[in-house]
Motif scaffolding. Sequence first.
Motif, PDB file in Angstrom:
ATOM      1  N   ALA A   1       0.837  -1.208   0.000  1.00  9.63           N
ATOM      2  CA  ALA A   1       0.000   0.000   0.000  1.00  9.63           C
ATOM      3  C   ALA A   1       0.870   1.256   0.000  1.00  9.63           C
ATOM      4  N   THR A   2       1.952   1.225   0.749  1.00 11.56           N
ATOM      5  CA  THR A   2       2.884   2.349   0.771  1.00 11.56           C
ATOM      6  C   THR A   2       3.508   2.551  -0.605  1.00 11.56           C
ATOM      7  N   LYS A   3       3.949   1.462  -1.204  1.00 12.48           N
ATOM      8  CA  LYS A   3       4.578   1.539  -2.521  1.00 12.48           C
ATOM      9  C   LYS A   3       3.590   2.046  -3.571  1.00 12.48           C
ATOM     10  N   MET A   4       2.356   1.556  -3.521  1.00  4.62           N
ATOM     11  CA  MET A   4       1.347   1.987  -4.487  1.00  4.62           C
ATOM     12  C   MET A   4       1.012   3.468  -4.306  1.00  4.62           C
ATOM     13  N   SER A   5       0.909   3.918  -3.059  1.00  3.88           N
ATOM     14  CA  SER A   5       0.602   5.338  -2.841  1.00  3.88           C
ATOM     15  C   SER A   5       1.738   6.214  -3.363  1.00  3.88           C
ATOM     16  N   GLU A   6       2.984   5.741  -3.231  1.00  2.00           N
ATOM     17  CA  GLU A   6       4.114   6.491  -3.782  1.00  2.00           C
ATOM     18  C   GLU A   6       4.038   6.553  -5.303  1.00  2.00           C
ATOM     19  N   LEU A   7       3.652   5.449  -5.932  1.00  2.00           N
ATOM     20  CA  LEU A   7       3.512   5.438  -7.387  1.00  2.00           C
ATOM     21  C   LEU A   7       2.410   6.391  -7.847  1.00  2.00           C
ATOM     22  N   TYR A   8       1.274   6.390  -7.148  1.00  2.00           N
ATOM     23  CA  TYR A   8       0.185   7.307  -7.500  1.00  2.00           C
ATOM     24  C   TYR A   8       0.606   8.762  -7.292  1.00  2.00           C
ATOM     25  N   ALA A   9       1.322   9.037  -6.216  1.00  2.00           N
ATOM     26  CA  ALA A   9       1.778  10.403  -5.958  1.00  2.00           C
ATOM     27  C   ALA A   9       2.749  10.854  -7.039  1.00  2.00           C
ATOM     28  N   GLU A  10       3.653   9.986  -7.437  1.00  2.00           N
ATOM     29  CA  GLU A  10       4.600  10.331  -8.500  1.00  2.00           C
ATOM     30  C   GLU A  10       3.874  10.562  -9.823  1.00  2.00           C
ATOM     31  N   MET A  11       2.874   9.746 -10.099  1.00  2.00           N
ATOM     32  CA  MET A  11       2.102   9.924 -11.325  1.00  2.00           C
ATOM     33  C   MET A  11       1.379  11.278 -11.309  1.00  2.00           C
ATOM     34  N   ALA A  12       0.828  11.636 -10.168  1.00  2.00           N
ATOM     35  CA  ALA A  12       0.139  12.921 -10.060  1.00  2.00           C
ATOM     36  C   ALA A  12       1.111  14.083 -10.252  1.00  2.00           C
ATOM     37  N   LYS A  13       2.302  13.978  -9.688  1.00  2.00           N
ATOM     38  CA  LYS A  13       3.312  15.031  -9.867  1.00  2.00           C
ATOM     39  C   LYS A  13       3.688  15.170 -11.334  1.00  2.00           C
ATOM     40  N   GLU A  14       3.888  14.053 -11.997  1.00  2.00           N
ATOM     41  CA  GLU A  14       4.257  14.078 -13.419  1.00  2.00           C
ATOM     42  C   GLU A  14       3.121  14.657 -14.268  1.00  2.00           C
ATOM     43  N   ALA A  15       1.900  14.319 -13.918  1.00  2.00           N
ATOM     44  CA  ALA A  15       0.751  14.820 -14.682  1.00  2.00           C
ATOM     45  C   ALA A  15       0.566  16.326 -14.484  1.00  2.00           C
ATOM     46  N   TYR A  16       0.959  16.841 -13.340  1.00  2.00           N
ATOM     47  CA  TYR A  16       0.798  18.261 -13.034  1.00  2.00           C
ATOM     48  C   TYR A  16       1.879  19.131 -13.678  1.00  2.00           C
ATOM     49  N   LYS A  17       3.039  18.539 -13.975  1.00  2.00           N
ATOM     50  CA  LYS A  17       4.169  19.319 -14.496  1.00  2.00           C
ATOM     51  C   LYS A  17       3.820  20.202 -15.698  1.00  2.00           C
ATOM     52  N   PRO A  18       3.079  19.727 -16.686  1.00  2.00           N
ATOM     53  CA  PRO A  18       2.774  20.601 -17.822  1.00  2.00           C
ATOM     54  C   PRO A  18       1.955  21.847 -17.440  1.00  2.00           C
ATOM     55  N   PHE A  19       1.264  21.784 -16.325  1.00  2.00           N
ATOM     56  CA  PHE A  19       0.416  22.900 -15.910  1.00  2.00           C
ATOM     57  C   PHE A  19       1.102  23.846 -14.932  1.00  2.00           C
ATOM     58  N   GLU A  20       2.299  23.497 -14.462  1.00  2.00           N
ATOM     59  CA  GLU A  20       2.997  24.336 -13.489  1.00  2.00           C
ATOM     60  C   GLU A  20       3.264  25.736 -14.033  1.00  2.00           C
TER      61      GLU A  20
ATOM     62  N   VAL B   1       0.026  27.835 -14.147  1.00  2.00           N
ATOM     63  CA  VAL B   1      -0.382  28.260 -12.814  1.00  2.00           C
ATOM     64  C   VAL B   1       0.554  29.346 -12.295  1.00  2.00           C
ATOM     65  N   ALA B   2       1.844  29.200 -12.537  1.00  2.00           N
ATOM     66  CA  ALA B   2       2.806  30.200 -12.081  1.00  2.00           C
ATOM     67  C   ALA B   2       2.566  31.552 -12.768  1.00  2.00           C
TER      68      ALA B   2
END
Length: 90
Positions: free
Chosen positions: A64-83, A86-87
């Motif tokens: 569960a810890t490993k999966m949550s880290e993978l989801y968090a990393e995916m969310a960070k990567e998905a947000y990068k184009p919008f940074e 937003v800035a």
Amino acid sequence: LKNLASFSKGFQAITVEATEYSKKAFETGTATAEKLVSAKSFDNAVEIQVDYAKQAYEGFVAQATKMSELYAEMAKEAYKPFESVVAKSR
């Protein structure tokens, strides 16, 4: 397209991880069932079951810890184009 590629990569990593965990959990469960069938006493069977429950719980928490880290990393990567957008809006 970069956003879709990052989602694809993230979901692929999550799928691989989930598949490996499922395979390992099935193998562990099967091995435990075999041990239970060959248990020499009730106390031995309880000990086998307790060991399995402990391993299963620890494995689940780690997964569960490993999966949550993978989801968090995916969310960070998905947000990068919008940074940058937003800035600029601040």
